[in-house]
Design an enzyme around this catalytic site. Sequence first.
Site, PDB file in Angstrom:
ATOM      1  N   ASP A 236       0.864  -1.170   0.000  1.00 53.30           N
ATOM      2  CA  ASP A 236       0.000   0.000   0.000  1.00 53.30           C
ATOM      3  C   ASP A 236       0.914   1.238   0.000  1.00 53.30           C
ATOM      4  O   ASP A 236       2.140   1.145   0.090  1.00 53.30           O
ATOM      5  CB  ASP A 236      -0.956  -0.017   1.208  1.00 53.30           C
ATOM      6  CG  ASP A 236      -2.180   0.861   0.947  1.00 53.30           C
ATOM      7  OD1 ASP A 236      -3.216   0.633   1.591  1.00 53.30           O
ATOM      8  OD2 ASP A 236      -2.094   1.756   0.080  1.00 53.30           O
TER       9      ASP A 236
HETATM   10  C1  GLC Z   1      -4.315   4.314  -0.214  1.00 54.11           C
HETATM   11  C2  GLC Z   1      -5.232   3.196   0.192  1.00 54.11           C
HETATM   12  C3  GLC Z   1      -5.380   2.107  -0.847  1.00 54.11           C
HETATM   13  C4  GLC Z   1      -5.247   2.714  -2.231  1.00 54.11           C
HETATM   14  C5  GLC Z   1      -3.829   3.239  -2.378  1.00 54.11           C
HETATM   15  C6  GLC Z   1      -3.607   3.919  -3.735  1.00 54.11           C
HETATM   16  O1  GLC Z   1      -3.558   4.758   0.871  1.00 54.11           O
HETATM   17  O2  GLC Z   1      -4.981   2.562   1.439  1.00 54.11           O
HETATM   18  O3  GLC Z   1      -6.655   1.499  -0.638  1.00 54.11           O
HETATM   19  O4  GLC Z   1      -5.506   1.718  -3.213  1.00 54.11           O
HETATM   20  O5  GLC Z   1      -3.475   4.138  -1.350  1.00 54.11           O
HETATM   21  O6  GLC Z   1      -4.424   5.042  -3.830  1.00 54.11           O
END
Ligand code: GLC
Length: 723
Positions: free
Chosen positions: A258
């Site tokens: 993430d």
């Molecule tokens: C965010 C979220 C995740 C998302 C990623 C890209 O922090 O936790 O769900 O897909 O970053 O935007």
Amino acid sequence: MTEKELQQLISEMSLEEKVGQMVQRVASEMVSGAIVTGPEGTVETKKMSIGLIGSILNKTGAQTLHDLQKEFIEKHPHHIPLLFMYDVINGMDTIFPIPLAQGCAFSPEMAEECAAMARDEAVAKGLHVNFSPMLDLVRDPRWGRVMESTGEDPYLNGVLGRAMVRGYQKKGNMSACLKHFAGYGAPEGGRDYENVEISERTFREDYLPAYAAVVKEGCCMAMTSFNTWNRIPSTGNKWLIRKVLREEMGFEGVLISDFAAIDEMIRHGIAEDSREAAKLAIEAGVDIDMQSNAYMNHLVDLVRRGEVDEKLIDEAVMRILKLKNSLGLFENPYNGSPEDEKRLLLCQAHRNKARAAAAASFVLLKNEDLLPLKKEEKVAFIGPYVDNFKIHGSWTTLEHPENNVTVKQGVTEKTGACLSAKGAYVLDEGQKTRMFDPEERPVSEEELLREAVALAEKADKVVLCLGEHRHQTGEGGSRTSITLSKGQLRLLEEVAAVNKNIVSVVFSGRPVELKRVQALSQSLMMVWMPGTEGGNAIADVLYGDAVPQGKLSMTLPRSVGQVPMYYNCFRTGRPNPTGDRVGFIHGYIDESTKPLYPFGYGLSYTTFDYTPVSVDRTEMTKDRAVEAAVTVTNTGSFPGTETVQLYLQDVKGSVIRPLKMLRGFQKVSLQPGESRTVSFQITEDMLRFYDINMVYTSEPGLFRVYIGTDSDTQNAAEFTLTE
Ligand code: GLC
């Protein structure tokens, strides 16, 4: 390309190029310089050319991405295309109901159709990967991201998650991405990014099954979660990734971290610095580093110094190149076109589906004869959500909320007019939301209130459109209080003082506290965050052109003090059957243990009668199933759709077992007076769990099978599983 050709390509790539495939950056860095923020907000110089990376996120637009891709491929040493990734959580330009609402529709067909349309719009805008579905089980409405989950049940989440993956992937050209692996939905205190302290048995029994279901559906990507489990951050948890995800679940796709989660292991306190974080993540099995500096700045050096085996790099790069290959990027690196965008974005077919999906996701909680409304009635529409475009939830970067249909517009379209007054603001003065999206306050609250009460006094009925701000849920949207604003609650009291005929329609991204709203409303309906066609769908249901059919996918508590609260809980040694007995008994002295409304609950404009559960045999063996059935009759005067729910209870086990477990559901649409027999096959595998020795098995003994209209049903029969 064949796997052999991919192997050949890898053999020709430099180490820098290979590591480059494992780096994902935000699109804005494609144009900015080499300086990026490092861990703890430090400023670090990129030690890798942006021209070597493998993918970018947070950019859409067919022409923009075409131009970016063309220039990138020309300059890349081996002309390897970028993957374009984005969060299309509940729709691209056409916004469908938030996932929690889609959970309430209990319809894999609908979830798949919405996902397929979202996929068409995302591909039209040049995207290759969608960071969806989110499979995190949720039991605590204080957590802001409950809006992104399909709810509190492992079985329902798995069924709907599989449907969404089919919708995103079945036509090709797009990969789904299951997230957040794993257990992100159980942060202590509902605080986002908080530690998760649950047993391995609970983790495996309740939190992991939906991810496994989606892996089985062929989801091509997965994303690690920010949280820890067993006090290890998922992004560095080798057991979770290499043993559970890859070995047990059989996931062979690409695993991405993430956002900046690799470097966050420094702040978690298990990595000394970004270099150690990189080592932990690659050894755990993370293939792509989303927007931290770990892989970009340290992985080449770690390999060169022999601290990381280059084999790990080659394995990760092979998975990434296989994903690009499966999406056809080596033959055609460009998705979508300006013509596709013009044809598909917000097209009528997508709007129609969004409207039907929204109507199917609304949950009618109470109706003492005020609904459906009649067009000849004098109805006052009052509240901050009557004339409010921002009804598409928090996970949409929608530049044009005016594409959404408000309640006022929907009602006017249907009846020719809409008597309305704002009555209150969504937020109290100074109340915070997770993102800056301020509410203009040009008129005093007193003035708004006065106008609304005057209108309410003259109306036959009042429809109060209340709710949370869309940015009171979503990432970083956790709350300790889950009530509506004081201003809205005051509006409710003042309107109820002059007109008893109140229909309350509630917009929110989470279950909110509704005890007072319920007490003062003759009718009450949750519409969640309904998306682009919300206003039309609400008008359809309020005026009876669509009959409510939604069922709660997440328990609605009486008080935030009760959470976490969920239907598949345990009896304890001192059960409290009525929920409000006090003494040396399970529960509280100041609140019931019962929710305001339970999982699976939802009314229609008609009524349904269930016959007692019948079973074709009272003994089950591993090879012989039990068939359970009921006959459902529409005993009212409206056609209606009922979600018939099957729950099982293992009465005694080598460990305690939940009071009920959802193991099936079927939606039946019945005309007034019509009956339908609904049957379920119960097989031994549905009875399995992690026994006292953590062996996944079933145990002989007595089971109850419940079939009813919600998780409170007592309509049951019994059978025994023999050896
Ligand atoms: C965010 C979220 C995740 C998302 C990623 C890209 O922090 O936790 O769900 O897909 O970053 O935007």
